[in-house]
Motif scaffolding. Structure first.
Motif, short mmCIF file in Angstrom:
data_model
loop_
_atom_site.label_atom_id
_atom_site.label_comp_id
_atom_site.label_asym_id
_atom_site.label_seq_id
_atom_site.Cartn_x
_atom_site.Cartn_y
_atom_site.Cartn_z
N LEU A 32 0.83 -1.21 0.00
CA LEU A 32 0.00 0.00 0.00
C LEU A 32 0.86 1.26 0.00
N LYS A 33 0.57 2.15 -0.97
CA LYS A 33 1.33 3.39 -1.09
C LYS A 33 0.48 4.63 -0.83
N SER A 34 -0.82 4.53 -1.10
CA SER A 34 -1.70 5.69 -0.93
C SER A 34 -2.95 5.28 -0.17
N LEU B 180 4.04 3.30 2.63
CA LEU B 180 3.02 4.35 2.48
C LEU B 180 3.65 5.69 2.13
N GLU B 181 3.09 6.33 1.10
CA GLU B 181 3.60 7.63 0.65
C GLU B 181 2.58 8.75 0.80
N ASP B 182 1.31 8.46 0.53
CA ASP B 182 0.26 9.50 0.55
C ASP B 182 -0.80 9.14 1.58
N LEU B 183 -1.16 10.11 2.43
CA LEU B 183 -2.13 9.88 3.50
C LEU B 183 -3.09 11.05 3.60
N ASN B 184 -4.39 10.77 3.47
CA ASN B 184 -5.43 11.80 3.59
C ASN B 184 -6.29 11.50 4.82
#
Length: 609
Positions: A167-169, A192-196
């Motif tokens: 999982l990256k985003s 993980l690179e992108d987290l909202n």
């Protein structure tokens, strides 16, 4: 050749090549058509699917289990429970369909009619069981979006974290996953690179700190909004652990200078910064200007505290800045904008919205120094006048998009200068600029040959003559002339004859527009997909029939408050347009037969008669 199938001979076209061909098809309908050719193509088309988008499907847990068995290579899953879709219950009749799934879907359909309101709401929401099915079925998952999935908890999120190690985003907007869920992500999702985390109520510093401590070294993007218990303490941890962070979006009244400074000092690779934090002052922005020398985008919303000192610091330090948004920043003036213009000559995008102390001089500075400006938006800027736009026309030859809203001092002189100087203009949006009339728009038609998107909403001085010039000089794809009362049949007929690639048209509130324009649109604009006819009192069933019989690609049609359109006209739209996705109309104009035929594509405007 009859009896020969050369395409499906493995030695001629192996599976890998056919899968790659399917992935190059842009439209879903084309891929679906390929899947119907033969069993091999059906199997390969399913293997080629990398992305799934799921709305409020009625029984999402069962649907996810079904999709997981069919599309095993999926890497991107987007679930948005704000969106409604029609559930394909007919899948249960096909050979090979899981009968338990089909039964579940059928049972839900019955429960939707007879069950309680609470049960119905529950069944429409993805649960932890559904999220566990996502984790089990999509082992190669890289991007997961769960928008407003209110029934998902930390249990389901832990299933994802444990099994989807690639999982990256992760987008959790509006979810209630809690600190335990974030801790699980930090423990297992080491890529993980992108987290909202926008609107994730219930989160505290404890959860975010555990996540950042676990996977902070790979995080590149973080978004936070309305998380009342996330404070500067979390941002200090971000600053110390997330050395590769490139994008940060913060919307919170609980964040202060301390937190923003910690990020600025610790995340020196920051490129994108969006702030809507009423308690952040000049000190924080000065820190950004000093430390974040790679900053390319800065967006500041609703700041009531900081002054021109902040923009001076940005102009002095952030030489790579390309995009600047200033929204309701009360105390900023021309001095601050001039500092950005002088220091950030690479600026390509500028939006000034409701900054009442920024005027003509500030924009003149942009025109002189930022010659590569490609997009400019001025909203509610009463102090910016014609001369400033004239300077933009002279200095910014690469301008491709201009947006003007409620700029009372801007008129034809400014638009003429833009038209003559910015010949590469592709998008022009003007709303409620009452000094703009035919003269300016005619100049656009004569000079801006690449214009494809024109919006002139409630510009009272623009009439048919302007649209004739646009039709002669530009090939529009998108046109919005809502509320331009001087425009009638002549202008729209000219557009119909001169813009054959038109796909979107909004002619709402045009009192002089009638059936002749509809006939011409039907003949001249076969690619039309979206049309808004609301409040057009002279359009009748006759004109509407000519339009929809020719424009067979129509997908949306809004026609409320059109007294000349009756139930017969609505029925014609439904029967003629097989691609229709949404019709907005008064409920009393839809007959029972039309309602049965249309299904969910009709949206009603309830009007008391």
């Amino acid at each position: 050749m009859r009896g020969r199938d050369r395409i499906n001979q493995i030695q001629i076209l192996p599976d890998e090549i056919i899968i790659e061909i399917f992935r190059q098809l842009e439209s879903k309908s084309s891929r679906d058509a390929c899947a119907l050719v033969c069993k091999r193509w059906l199997r390969l088309e399913r293997l080629s699917r990398l992305t799934l988008r799921i709305g409020a499907s009625g029984c999402p847990d069962a649907l996810v289990r079904l999709l997981a068995r069919r599309f095993v290579n999926v890497r991107n899953v987007f679930i948005d429970e704000r969106l409604s879709i029609s559930l394909p219950v007919q899948l249960g009749r096909r050979r090979g369909t899981d009968h338990s799934v089909a039964s579940s879907l059928s049972i839900h359909s019955l429960a939707e009619t007879n069950g309680s309101e609470d049960n119905e709401t529950e069944s429409y929401c993805l649960s932890d069981a559904g999220l566990a099915a996502v984790a089990a079925g999509f082992a190669k998952l890289e991007n997961l979006s769960l928008i407003w999935c209110s029934n998902v908890t930390h249990v389901g999120l832990r299933s994802i974290a444990e099994r989807c190690i690639s999982l990256k985003s992760l987008d959790l907007q509006g979810c209630y996953v809690g600190d335990q869920g974030l801790a699980a992500v930090g423990e297992f999702s080491r890529q993980l690179e992108d987290l909202n985390l926008r609107f994730c109520e219930g989160l505290t510093d404890a959860g975010l700190i555990k996540l950042v401590a676990g996977c902070g070294n790979t995080l590149k993007s973080i978004s936070l909004a309305a998380c009342a218990k996330v404070t500067d303490t979390s941002l200090e941890t971000v600053g110390s652990h997330c050395k590769s962070l490139e994008s940060l979006s913060l919307d919170s009244e609980f964040i202060h200078d301390k937190g923003v400074l910690a990020v600025a000092q610790g995340c020196r690779q920051l490129k994108f910064l969006k702030l809507q934090c009423i308690n952040v002052t000049d000190d924080a922005l000065q820190g950004v200007g000093t430390c974040c020398l790679s900053l390319e985008l800065l967006a500041l919303y609703s700041f009531q505290i900081f002054t021109d000192k902040s923009l001076c610091a940005i102009g002095k330090g952030c030489k790579q800045l390309k995009s600047l948004t200033l929204n309701d920043c009360t105390f900023l003036s021309d001095k601050g904008l001039e500092a950005v213009a002088v220091g950030c000559s690479r600026l390509t995008h500028l939006e000034v919205n409701g900054c009442h102390n920024i005027g003509t001089y500030g924009l003149e500075s942009i025109a002189r120094s930022c010659t590569h400006l490609s997009e400019l938006a001025l909203l509610y800027c009463q102090r910016i006048g014609n001369f400033a736009l004239s300077e933009i026309g002279r200095g910014c030859k690469f301008l491709q998009a201009l947006h003007l809203v409620d700029c009372a001092s801007i008129g034809d002189e400014a638009i003429c200068s833009i038209a003559r100087g910015c010949c590469n203009l592709k998008r022009l949006h003007i709303r409620r600029c009452y000094e703009v009339g035919n003269k300016g728009i005619i100049a656009v038609g004569e000079n801006c040959k690449f214009l494809t998107d024109l919006s002139l909403r409630f510009c009272d001085r623009v009439g048919d003559e302007a649209l004739v010039a646009i039709a002669e000089g530009c090939s529009l794809h998108h046109l919005n002339v809502s509320g331009c009362h001087q425009i009638g049949d002549a202008g729209i007929i000219a557009i119909a004859r001169g813009c054959p690639e038109l796909s979107y048209l909004d002619v709402s509130v045009l009192q002089d527009l009638g059936d002749m324009a509809m006939v011409e649109l039907g003949e001249g604009c076969p690619l039309l997909r979206d049309i808004v006819l609301s409040h057009c009192r002279r359009i009748t069933d006759v004109g509407l029939s000519h339009l929809v019989n020719k424009c067979t690609l129509l997908e949306t049609c809004h026609m409320v408050y059109c007294p000349g359109i009756t139930a017969a006209g609505v029925a014609t739209v439904i029967t003629s347009c097989t691609n229709m996705k949404k019709v907005l109309v008064e409920k009393w104009k839809v007959s029972p037969r039309t309602k049965r035929r249309a299904g969910s594509i009709i949206s009603y405007l309830c009007v008391d008669l």
